[in-house]
Design a protein around this motif. Structure first.
Motif, mmCIF file in Angstrom:
data_model
loop_
_atom_site.group_PDB
_atom_site.id
_atom_site.type_symbol
_atom_site.label_atom_id
_atom_site.label_comp_id
_atom_site.label_asym_id
_atom_site.label_seq_id
_atom_site.Cartn_x
_atom_site.Cartn_y
_atom_site.Cartn_z
ATOM 1 N N GLN A 17 46.826 41.817 33.064
ATOM 2 C CA GLN A 17 46.328 43.189 33.031
ATOM 3 C C GLN A 17 45.322 43.291 31.892
ATOM 4 O O GLN A 17 45.636 43.022 30.742
ATOM 5 N N LEU A 18 44.110 43.677 32.229
ATOM 6 C CA LEU A 18 43.024 43.810 31.266
ATOM 7 C C LEU A 18 42.837 45.284 30.954
ATOM 8 O O LEU A 18 42.701 46.102 31.854
ATOM 9 N N VAL A 19 42.842 45.618 29.646
ATOM 10 C CA VAL A 19 42.756 47.011 29.217
ATOM 11 C C VAL A 19 41.638 47.164 28.196
ATOM 12 O O VAL A 19 41.549 46.401 27.239
ATOM 13 N N VAL A 20 40.776 48.155 28.434
ATOM 14 C CA VAL A 20 39.762 48.540 27.457
ATOM 15 C C VAL A 20 40.115 49.940 26.995
ATOM 16 O O VAL A 20 40.214 50.871 27.800
ATOM 17 N N THR A 21 40.349 50.092 25.693
ATOM 18 C CA THR A 21 40.698 51.386 25.126
ATOM 19 C C THR A 21 39.473 51.956 24.435
ATOM 20 O O THR A 21 38.860 51.292 23.602
ATOM 21 N N THR A 36 39.340 41.360 39.392
ATOM 22 C CA THR A 36 38.350 42.413 39.626
ATOM 23 C C THR A 36 38.765 43.768 39.071
ATOM 24 O O THR A 36 37.955 44.677 39.039
ATOM 25 N N ASP A 37 40.023 43.914 38.652
ATOM 26 C CA ASP A 37 40.471 45.230 38.202
ATOM 27 C C ASP A 37 40.586 45.293 36.683
ATOM 28 O O ASP A 37 40.795 44.281 36.015
ATOM 29 N N ILE A 38 40.422 46.498 36.170
ATOM 30 C CA ILE A 38 40.491 46.741 34.732
ATOM 31 C C ILE A 38 41.022 48.154 34.526
ATOM 32 O O ILE A 38 40.776 49.044 35.339
ATOM 33 N N LEU A 39 41.788 48.343 33.468
ATOM 34 C CA LEU A 39 42.305 49.659 33.106
ATOM 35 C C LEU A 39 41.493 50.173 31.926
ATOM 36 O O LEU A 39 41.366 49.485 30.908
ATOM 37 N N LEU A 40 40.944 51.350 32.064
ATOM 38 C CA LEU A 40 40.145 51.969 31.015
ATOM 39 C C LEU A 40 40.932 53.149 30.457
ATOM 40 O O LEU A 40 41.128 54.145 31.144
ATOM 41 N N GLU A 90 28.564 41.109 38.918
ATOM 42 C CA GLU A 90 29.851 41.795 38.906
ATOM 43 C C GLU A 90 30.724 41.341 37.744
ATOM 44 O O GLU A 90 30.850 40.162 37.471
ATOM 45 N N LEU A 91 31.335 42.305 37.061
ATOM 46 C CA LEU A 91 32.360 42.015 36.062
ATOM 47 C C LEU A 91 33.714 42.435 36.625
ATOM 48 O O LEU A 91 34.416 41.647 37.224
ATOM 49 N N PHE A 92 34.085 43.693 36.421
ATOM 50 C CA PHE A 92 35.362 44.218 36.888
ATOM 51 C C PHE A 92 35.105 45.546 37.599
ATOM 52 O O PHE A 92 35.185 46.610 36.988
ATOM 53 N N PRO A 93 34.787 45.507 38.908
ATOM 54 C CA PRO A 93 34.374 46.725 39.606
ATOM 55 C C PRO A 93 35.494 47.714 39.914
ATOM 56 O O PRO A 93 35.231 48.886 40.127
ATOM 57 N N ASP A 94 36.749 47.265 39.932
ATOM 58 C CA ASP A 94 37.867 48.156 40.250
ATOM 59 C C ASP A 94 38.400 48.773 38.967
ATOM 60 O O ASP A 94 39.265 48.202 38.298
ATOM 61 N N VAL A 95 37.896 49.951 38.625
ATOM 62 C CA VAL A 95 38.239 50.609 37.366
ATOM 63 C C VAL A 95 39.349 51.621 37.599
ATOM 64 O O VAL A 95 39.266 52.462 38.491
ATOM 65 N N SER A 96 40.403 51.521 36.788
ATOM 66 C CA SER A 96 41.466 52.518 36.770
ATOM 67 C C SER A 96 41.376 53.278 35.460
ATOM 68 O O SER A 96 41.053 52.696 34.425
ATOM 69 N N LEU A 97 41.650 54.575 35.511
ATOM 70 C CA LEU A 97 41.584 55.399 34.303
ATOM 71 C C LEU A 97 42.972 55.763 33.828
ATOM 72 O O LEU A 97 43.877 55.973 34.630
ATOM 73 N N SER A 119 29.536 45.985 35.791
ATOM 74 C CA SER A 119 28.533 44.954 36.039
ATOM 75 C C SER A 119 27.613 44.817 34.837
ATOM 76 O O SER A 119 27.643 45.634 33.921
ATOM 77 N N TYR A 120 26.803 43.770 34.881
ATOM 78 C CA TYR A 120 25.817 43.548 33.822
ATOM 79 C C TYR A 120 24.542 42.996 34.464
ATOM 80 O O TYR A 120 24.585 42.372 35.515
ATOM 81 N N PRO A 121 23.384 43.251 33.843
ATOM 82 C CA PRO A 121 22.140 42.729 34.411
ATOM 83 C C PRO A 121 22.030 41.219 34.189
ATOM 84 O O PRO A 121 22.242 40.728 33.089
ATOM 85 N N ALA A 122 21.725 40.496 35.253
ATOM 86 C CA ALA A 122 21.570 39.043 35.182
ATOM 87 C C ALA A 122 20.284 38.661 35.903
ATOM 88 O O ALA A 122 19.884 39.308 36.864
#
Length: 173
Positions: free
Chosen positions: A61-65, A111-115, A148-155, A135-138
């Motif tokens: 589980q990847l989380v960005v706070t 593909t999923d990330i929790l914000l 694509e980085l982690f397109p499935d964002v959960s809040l 995503s990021y410009p490449a």
């Protein structure tokens, strides 16, 4: 006796050339304006809202706070990976992008990330963060594309501590 002359009443012709000229100019202008005024929609997932889908203990589980004090990237396996304090009063989105690119190289199938977002965060910062984690410009074949980085964002709401288990906190990716 007076003679009454009947005047012939004729209907004047309707001149619509000015109206037609207006339509010829107005229709293309309105059609071009429609292209630039599209509404953007961002799909979101909310934690715990999907029935039948539970997270397993082994699943990463990847989380960005996101807080006014900065960004924190953490995982369920390694704990806090990186803390990014604000740079000149603004969130460090470049550092977040580079950290997430390194994580994506290690787990390309994720593909999923929790914000997690604090209440004090304004809307524009939230949307910019969501765009950064998606995503990021490449450069591919001499043209810039969105990789694509982690397109499935959960809040979620940012609580006093991160949602993931930080018993195994580690530094670096």
């Amino acid at each position: 006796m007076r003679r009454r002359h009947r005047r012939q009443h004729s209907q004047p012709e309707l001149d619509i050339t000015a109206f037609m000229n207006l339509m010829i100019v107005l229709v293309p202008v309105l059609l071009l304006g429609m292209v630039f005024s599209q509404i953007r929609m961002i799909e979101l997932n909310f934690p715990g809202m999907e029935s039948g889908k539970g997270t397993s203990a082994e699943e990463l589980q990847l989380v960005v706070t996101l807080r006014p004090s900065g960004l924190t990237v953490a995982t369920s396996e390694r704990g806090v990976i990186r803390s990014l304090p604000p740079v000149e009063g603004l969130q460090d989105f470049a550092g977040l992008r580079e950290t997430l690119k390194q994580i994506k190289q290690q787990v390309p199938e994720k593909t999923d990330i929790l914000l997690e977002v604090a209440e004090e965060i304004d809307y524009q910062t939230l949307v910019t963060t969501m765009d950064t984690v998606r995503s990021y410009p490449a450069v591919v074949a001499a043209s810039v594309v969105q990789a694509e980085l982690f397109p499935d964002v959960s809040l979620g709401n940012a609580t006093a501590g991160p949602t993931v288990d930080l018993a195994r906190a580690g530094e670096g990716v």
